[in-house]
Structure formats: C-alpha cells, structure tokens
Design an enzyme around this catalytic site. Sequence first.
Site, PDB file in Angstrom:
ATOM      1  N   ASP A   8       0.877  -1.162   0.000  1.00  0.00           N
ATOM      2  CA  ASP A   8       0.000   0.000   0.000  1.00  0.00           C
ATOM      3  C   ASP A   8       0.921   1.221   0.000  1.00  0.00           C
ATOM      4  O   ASP A   8       2.145   1.076  -0.049  1.00  0.00           O
ATOM      5  CB  ASP A   8      -0.942  -0.036   1.211  1.00  0.00           C
ATOM      6  CG  ASP A   8      -2.184   0.831   1.006  1.00  0.00           C
ATOM      7  OD1 ASP A   8      -2.302   1.512  -0.027  1.00  0.00           O
ATOM      8  OD2 ASP A   8      -3.052   0.838   1.916  1.00  0.00           O
ATOM      9  N   GLU A  10       0.275   4.535   1.902  1.00  0.00           N
ATOM     10  CA  GLU A  10       0.262   5.497   3.004  1.00  0.00           C
ATOM     11  C   GLU A  10       1.383   5.242   4.011  1.00  0.00           C
ATOM     12  O   GLU A  10       1.839   6.165   4.687  1.00  0.00           O
ATOM     13  CB  GLU A  10      -1.107   5.466   3.697  1.00  0.00           C
ATOM     14  CG  GLU A  10      -2.251   6.014   2.847  1.00  0.00           C
ATOM     15  CD  GLU A  10      -2.847   4.993   1.884  1.00  0.00           C
ATOM     16  OE1 GLU A  10      -2.252   3.905   1.704  1.00  0.00           O
ATOM     17  OE2 GLU A  10      -3.911   5.281   1.298  1.00  0.00           O
ATOM     18  N   HIS A  60      -2.602   0.027  -3.723  1.00  0.00           N
ATOM     19  CA  HIS A  60      -3.060   1.388  -3.430  1.00  0.00           C
ATOM     20  C   HIS A  60      -3.916   1.929  -4.569  1.00  0.00           C
ATOM     21  O   HIS A  60      -3.519   1.842  -5.740  1.00  0.00           O
ATOM     22  CB  HIS A  60      -1.854   2.289  -3.194  1.00  0.00           C
ATOM     23  CG  HIS A  60      -2.215   3.733  -2.943  1.00  0.00           C
ATOM     24  ND1 HIS A  60      -2.870   4.127  -1.793  1.00  0.00           N
ATOM     25  CD2 HIS A  60      -2.046   4.849  -3.698  1.00  0.00           C
ATOM     26  CE1 HIS A  60      -3.065   5.440  -1.852  1.00  0.00           C
ATOM     27  NE2 HIS A  60      -2.580   5.903  -2.991  1.00  0.00           N
ATOM     28  N   HIS A 104      -1.036   1.038   6.599  1.00  0.00           N
ATOM     29  CA  HIS A 104      -1.454   2.096   7.528  1.00  0.00           C
ATOM     30  C   HIS A 104      -2.469   1.554   8.520  1.00  0.00           C
ATOM     31  O   HIS A 104      -3.090   0.516   8.286  1.00  0.00           O
ATOM     32  CB  HIS A 104      -2.064   3.275   6.751  1.00  0.00           C
ATOM     33  CG  HIS A 104      -3.218   2.855   5.893  1.00  0.00           C
ATOM     34  ND1 HIS A 104      -4.496   2.717   6.386  1.00  0.00           N
ATOM     35  CD2 HIS A 104      -3.273   2.497   4.587  1.00  0.00           C
ATOM     36  CE1 HIS A 104      -5.288   2.308   5.410  1.00  0.00           C
ATOM     37  NE2 HIS A 104      -4.579   2.146   4.302  1.00  0.00           N
ATOM     38  N   HIS A 116      -7.191   5.224   7.818  1.00  0.00           N
ATOM     39  CA  HIS A 116      -8.539   5.056   7.257  1.00  0.00           C
ATOM     40  C   HIS A 116      -8.764   3.561   7.076  1.00  0.00           C
ATOM     41  O   HIS A 116      -7.837   2.771   7.268  1.00  0.00           O
ATOM     42  CB  HIS A 116      -8.677   5.794   5.905  1.00  0.00           C
ATOM     43  CG  HIS A 116      -7.850   5.216   4.808  1.00  0.00           C
ATOM     44  ND1 HIS A 116      -6.486   5.414   4.713  1.00  0.00           N
ATOM     45  CD2 HIS A 116      -8.168   4.397   3.769  1.00  0.00           C
ATOM     46  CE1 HIS A 116      -6.016   4.777   3.659  1.00  0.00           C
ATOM     47  NE2 HIS A 116      -7.003   4.133   3.066  1.00  0.00           N
ATOM     48  N   GLU A 135      -7.564  -2.328   7.279  1.00  0.00           N
ATOM     49  CA  GLU A 135      -7.073  -3.052   6.100  1.00  0.00           C
ATOM     50  C   GLU A 135      -6.083  -4.153   6.490  1.00  0.00           C
ATOM     51  O   GLU A 135      -6.018  -5.196   5.836  1.00  0.00           O
ATOM     52  CB  GLU A 135      -6.453  -2.061   5.107  1.00  0.00           C
ATOM     53  CG  GLU A 135      -7.500  -1.118   4.551  1.00  0.00           C
ATOM     54  CD  GLU A 135      -6.937   0.012   3.708  1.00  0.00           C
ATOM     55  OE1 GLU A 135      -5.885  -0.159   3.073  1.00  0.00           O
ATOM     56  OE2 GLU A 135      -7.558   1.096   3.696  1.00  0.00           O
TER      57      GLU A 135
HETATM   58 ZN   LIG Z   1      -3.628   3.072   0.096  1.00  0.00          ZN
END
Ligand SMILES: [Zn+2]
Length: 273
Positions: A8, A10, A60, A104, A116, A135
């Site tokens: 990902d 972030e 992502h 993240h 998030h 996630e």
């Molecule tokens: Zn992401």
Amino acid sequence: MKILIAADMEGISGVVHWDQVSTNHPEYTRFRRIMTADVNAAIRGAFEGGADEVVVTDGHAYGRNILVEELDPRARLNSGSLSPFTMVQGVDNAVQGVIFVGYHARIGSQNAILEHTWSDERVANLWINGEPYGEIGLNAAVSGHFGVPVIMISGDQTACAEAAALLGPLETAVVKQASGRMAAECLPPPVAQSKIQAAAASSVTRLRSGQAPKPLRLAAPITLTVDLVQSEMADKAAWMPGTSRQGRRVEYTAQDMLTVYAAFRTILALARG
Ligand SMILES: [Zn+2]
C-alpha cells in the site's frame, strides 16, 4: 517457498500527506518511486531469507503506482484493478507467507499517518465479530482463509503495533514515528529500506524454520459490521440480500471469510452508487 508482498502507499517511507499518494498531485511521482524502492527492499530481503518466488501486489488506489520498469527483475507484479482479491490479489494455497509493505492503521487510530479503512468517503468504522478491523485485519483474514500468515509489516509505529496486536509477533519495520494524522518523524528512504530488507529477510527465515506467526483464521460464523459515513449510503447498501441494518450500520454474516470479503466490497460498491 512463495512469498506475496502486498503493498500500500500510506505507510511508505516519508509519506505524510494525501498529496504524496494521489496521482493528480506533482509530489506523487516522487513517492511512487520511493514506494517501488521500499518494495524492492522487501523483495531483496525475502530472497535473502530463502524465498524461491516473490509476487508483488500493488494495492493502493487503482493498483498502478509501483514502477514496473524499476522492480527487482526476480519478482512479478500484480498491477491494476479491479482484481478479485484487490490488495492481496495472488493469494492462494501455494503462497506460504504475506509481507505487508507501506501499510497504515485502521480508521480512528491516534498518531497514525493517513489512517482510514478502505475508503475515507464511505467507511466511518468497521468491525468483524465485534472487533474493530482495518485493512491490516481484512487482508490478513483473507490470507488466513488460505492458511497463509502475515509475516512482516512496514509502516508507521501505529500500523506496526496494530498488526502485532492482531497477528502476534510478526517482523516489523517502523519507517516513521507518527505524531498526528499528517505529521511524522521519518527515516530517510535508504535507512528505512535497510530496515525493511532486514525485517523481510528475518520473517522468511523464521517462516522456513516454523517460527512465523499463525495465519489469522476466523471461526465461523463471521459477522461484518460497516458504519457508513452517510445514511444514504446505508439506504443503498442495505439493498443487498442478507444484510440487516441499524441507522448507518449495515451488518452481514457468513460462514467463511471470502464471502464476508465479497459482501464488504458489495456494500461499498452499493454505497458509492
Ligand atoms: Zn492506500
């Protein structure tokens, strides 16, 4: 030994702001290169630890961030969307370990860069069997369905702690210390990438000697609860047969994680429409 690296953005080295992970912003071109370098560090580590095969999944946004021309030529890349398992596309019974790079923390976490859960616009919160999931948990549970453990994570200190609390003592590479949602003390990428490489190598070595954390296998029945950001989104998501609803919360129960995951994606697709 086949390893899947699920990436990902972030939690990539140096990232502290949405502009750095959004394609329409000039800063993005720098950070997709750094993302590729973080992933390459994990690939090097995985092979060093004894992997025979490494597949990378770009998880992502639309899955078109990693620069394939700069990817370690020993690996292959799952790129683009929509794919059946999105962020962990490629996971199956032949994969022996999953490495999260650039992850993240879940929504609502404190001192967590760009925290998030899947979609800031649609997901206010999410639980599985009453426990808050982000996630990290969702993708670990999909991997766990196939009996595959998550063996390493890189990201900020809060993402790494979330993974360790849920999954047990996996290898972690903390590449930044978040002091807010958009502020962190960051390691320069070469330093962060040495940590990522070392953690990846150690995670695969541990996996080979039977010392890796166990796969996250959720016991049936599995109940997913999604708190949507707006009531109108819940109005639409609740069209899905089998859901129940209270206010903005839409709930769905199934006997296996892949069905729950499909339900989650369906709820979000309906909420968008
Ligand atoms: Zn992401």
